[in-house]
Design an enzyme around this catalytic site. Structure first.
Site, PDB file in Angstrom:
ATOM      1  N   CYS B  88      36.210  41.867  39.301  1.00  0.00           N
ATOM      2  CA  CYS B  88      37.206  41.097  38.589  1.00  0.00           C
ATOM      3  C   CYS B  88      35.771  40.087  38.026  1.00  0.00           C
ATOM      4  CB  CYS B  88      38.147  39.986  39.162  1.00  0.00           C
ATOM      5  SG  CYS B  88      39.185  40.918  40.194  1.00  0.00           S
ATOM      6  N   CYS B 211      49.671  33.663  43.707  1.00  0.00           N
ATOM      7  CA  CYS B 211      48.987  34.658  43.701  1.00  0.00           C
ATOM      8  C   CYS B 211      49.016  34.798  42.337  1.00  0.00           C
ATOM      9  CB  CYS B 211      49.438  36.258  43.539  1.00  0.00           C
ATOM     10  SG  CYS B 211      49.697  37.047  45.124  1.00  0.00           S
ATOM     11  N   SER B 212      47.814  35.043  41.061  1.00  0.00           N
ATOM     12  CA  SER B 212      47.209  35.201  39.558  1.00  0.00           C
ATOM     13  C   SER B 212      48.321  36.213  39.196  1.00  0.00           C
ATOM     14  CB  SER B 212      45.835  35.754  39.409  1.00  0.00           C
ATOM     15  OG  SER B 212      45.636  36.111  39.917  1.00  0.00           O
ATOM     16  N   HIS B 337      44.866  35.611  34.142  1.00  0.00           N
ATOM     17  CA  HIS B 337      43.971  35.885  34.176  1.00  0.00           C
ATOM     18  C   HIS B 337      44.233  37.386  33.613  1.00  0.00           C
ATOM     19  CE1 HIS B 337      40.679  38.041  37.253  1.00  0.00           C
ATOM     20  NE2 HIS B 337      41.582  37.895  38.022  1.00  0.00           N
TER      21      HIS B 337
END
Lengths: 133, 388
Positions: B88, B211-212, B337
Site C-alpha cells: 500500500c 475500513c477503506s 484507496h
C-alpha cells in the site's frame, strides 16, 4: 483457482504441525516461524531447531466476519496473537470456545485442526489452532 | 538529501476520480492521471526524462505486469520507466524513487505516478490478494485478513490506553466530512458515529465504516530540479524532507502492537531533513486504511502522546479548522484507496493545499504539509514533507 501451491505448504509441514521454530545460541532468542539468519546477531548467530511447548496466553484478538478465499465458510472465527509460555508470539485461530471466552490474558493450548480447503480440487491444509483452557 | 545542493519541486499534479470505474481499465486510469499532471505542469511530454509507477498487485488483480513499459508504450516514449512496489506504500515509494533519481543528478524532470484497478475482482479475491502485503505464508495461512490485522492492533490499543470504538468512529465521520468537499472522492456522503458503530462488523472491533474501500484510481506528479521549476510555474511546491523505514512483515514479531515503528523512524528522518517539528506542520495526509491506523498515526507522527490519540481526535484537533487537519482529501476511508495510487494522491492533496487550490476544504495559510504512506500492517512507511 487455488490459493496456495502444494509444495509451498508441504515445505512447512513440520513447522506448522509440530510448532517447530528455531533458537539463536548466541543471543538466546527464539523464533517462530524459524528464520534463516538471526536478525540480531546475523553472521555471529548460530541457529538451531527448537520445538515450542503448545501453551500460551492471548495478547490481543479479533473476530473475523469477512474471510479470505478458503476461509469464507468458517466465518465468523476468532484470531489472536498468542505469546507462547516458552517462546515467541505467533498468530492463529482460537476455536472450541464461545467468543466471550476469547479475552486478552486467556490461557490457550494448541489442537490439531483443518486450516482450510483450497477450492474444490485443491488439497486440505492442516495445522494448529488454539483453544481456551 | 542533506548534502544536496538543490531541492526538488513539484510542478504538476494529476488525478482521476477515485471509485468504481467499470468503464475504465488500469491503462486508461494511469494515462488519464499522467496526462492531467503533464497538462497541469504545462510541460511537453518530451521533456520528461524518466517515470516511476507505484502499483501493488496489477498481476493478481488484472493479470497485467510490466507496468513501466506499458505506460511508456501508451504515451509513445522510450524513456526509462520503472514500476515500484511496496504494497500500500507503492505510491509513496515511487515518489521517493523519483525524488532520489533527480537528487542523484541522473534526471531533471520525472513523472511519478500510482495506479490500481481493483474492482474487476470479487471482494474475497481482493481481500486475499491484499494479504500479500502481510506475511502470506504465516499470517495468511491462518485466515488473517487486513482488517483482522488492524483489528488486533485496535483491540490492544483499546486495552492498554482506554481508546474507545467511538474514537475510531469519529475518524471515519471526519474523513467523510472532508471528502464531501472533494470532487474526486469515492464517498462524498456524510456519516454519523452511530452509523459507523452499527454498520456490518468486518473484524471486531472494526466495522465496514472503519475500513477503506476497494477502489480504482490513479494519480501522478511531475517533479523537477528546483533551479528549473520557475521556468514552468510561479507556484512550485518543494519536497524538503523524505524518510523511509522498514519493520517486520508479520505483526506477531513487532516490538509493540500499539505503534508502528516504521512510521516513527520514517517521520523522524523526514522531520530532521526538513528541519521541522510536528508543531510546524499545517496539513497532513495519513494512511488511514483502517480508523485505528489514523489514530496510531496521530501518535506515531508526534502530534499526540502515545495513548492520547483518541482524546486528541475527540477534541476536534484533526478536523478542518482544527489544530492540525488530518486527511483533508477524505483519506483512504472516504476519498478511496486504489492501493498503488494512494501515496501519490496524498502528495497531490498536500500540493493543492500549499498552492491554495483546495476549494471548500482549503486549510487557510497552509505553508508546510506532510504525507504518510504505509505498506502492509506497518512493514514499510514513507513520509514526505512539503513546503511552499
Amino acid at each position: 483457482m487455488h490459493r496456495t501451491s502444494v509444495p509451498l505448504l508441504w515445505r512447512r509441514f513440520k513447522h506448522h504441525y509440530r510448532l517447530l521454530g528455531n533458537h539463536c545460541k548466541t543471543c538466546k532468542t527464539d523464533y517462530y516461524p524459524p528464520r534463516e539468519i538471526c536478525p540480531t546477531c546475523r553472521r555471529k548467530g548460530v541457529l538451531e531447531e527448537k520445538e515450542f511447548e503448545k501453551k500460551g496466553t492471548i495478547q490481543t484478538y479479533s473476530i473475523i466476519y469477512a474471510g479470505p478465499v478458503g476461509f469464507d465458510k468458517q466465518t465468523p472465527y476468532a484470531v489472536a496473537l498468542i505469546k507462547l509460555d516458552n517462546g515467541p508470539v505467533l498468530v492463529s485461530q482460537i476455536v472450541d470456545a464461545p467468543f466471550d471466552q476469547v479475552k486478552i490474558g486467556a490461557k490457550v493450548t494448541a489442537v490439531f485442526r483443518k486450516i482450510y480447503e483450497d477450492g474444490k480440487e485443491g488439497i486440505i491444509h492442516y495445522g494448529l489452532k488454539w483453544k481456551v483452557v | 538529501m542533506d548534502n544536496s545542493k538543490f531541492r526538488v519541486a513539484v510542478i504538476g499534479i494529476g488525478l482521476t476520480k477515485f471509485g468504481e470505474h467499470w468503464e475504465k481499465g488500469l491503462r486508461n486510469l494511469a494515462i488519464e492521471a499522467g496526462v492531467n499532471a503533464v497538462t497541469d505542469a504545462k510541460i511537453e511530454g518530451k521533456e520528461i526524462d524518466a517515470m516511476y509507477i507505484g502499483n501493488m498487485a496489477s498481476g493478481r488483480l488484472t493479470g497485467q505486469e510490466h507496468l513501466g513499459a506499458l505506460v511508456a508504450d501508451q504515451i509513445g516514449m522510450n524513456i526509462p520507466a520503472t514500476r515500484v512496489e511496496a504494497a500500500c506504500a507503492s505510491g509513496g515509494l515511487a515518489l521517493r524513487q523519483g525524488l532520489l533519481s533527480i537528487l542523484s543528478g541522473q534526471h531533471n524532470v520525472v513523472l511519478v505516478g500510482g495506479a490500481e484497478k481493483m474492482t474487476d475482482m470479487s471482494v474475497d479475491q481482493v481481500t486475499t490478494t491484499l494479504m500479500g502485503a502481510a506475511d502470506e505464508e504465516w499470517e495468511g495461512f491462518q485466515g488473517l485478513t487486513f482488517p483482522g490485522l488492524y483489528a488486533l492492533m485496535a483491540r490492544r490499543h483499546m486495552h492498554d490506553y482506554g481508546t474507545r470504538r467511538e474514537h475510531l468512529a469519529m475518524i471515519s465521520v471526519k474523513n467523510h466530512e472532508h471528502a464531501s468537499m472533494n470532487p474526486i472522492a469515492q464517498f462524498q456522503n456524510k456519516i454519523t458515529v452511530d452509523q459507523v458503530l452499527k454498520s456490518t462488523m468486518v473484524a471486531d472491533p472494526l466495522t465496514l465504516l472503519d475500513c477503506s474501500p476497494v477502489s480504482d484510481g490513479a494519480a501522478a506528479l511531475i517533479l523537477c530540479r528546483e533551479d528549473i521549476a520557475k521556468k514552468y510555474t510561479d507556484n512550485p511546491v518543494y519536497i524538503v524532507g523524505s524518510g523511509q523505514a522498514s519493520d517486520t512483515l508479520a505483526l506477531a514479531q513487532r516490538k509493540s502492537l500499539t505503534r508502528l515503528d516504521a512510521t516513527i523512524m520514517a517521520s523522524r528522518a523526514a522531520y530532521k531533513q526538513a528541519g521541522v517539528a510536528p508543531k510546524d506542520i499545517n496539513v497532513v495526509e495519513v494512511h488511514d486504511c483502517f480508523t485505528i491506523a489514523e489514530l496510531m498515526a496521530v501518535e506515531d507522527l508526534g502530534f499526540a502522546e502515545k495513548g492520547k490519540g483518541g482524546k486528541f481526535i475527540e477534541e476536534g484537533n484533526t478536523k478542518l479548522g482544527g489544530k492540525i487537519p488530518f486527511n483533508t482529501s477524505g483519506g483512504l476511508k472516504a476519498c478511496g484507496h486504489p492501493v498503488g495510487a494512494t501515496g501519490i494522491k496524498q502528495a497531490c492533496e498536500v500540493v493543492m493545499q500549499l498552492r491554495g487550490e483546495a476549494g471548500a476544504r482549503q486549510v487557510k495559510g497552509a505553508e508546510i504539509g506532510m504525507t504518510h504512506n504505509v505498506g502492509g500492517s506497518g512493514a514499510t512507511a514513507v513520509v514526505h514533507v512539503f513546503k511552499k
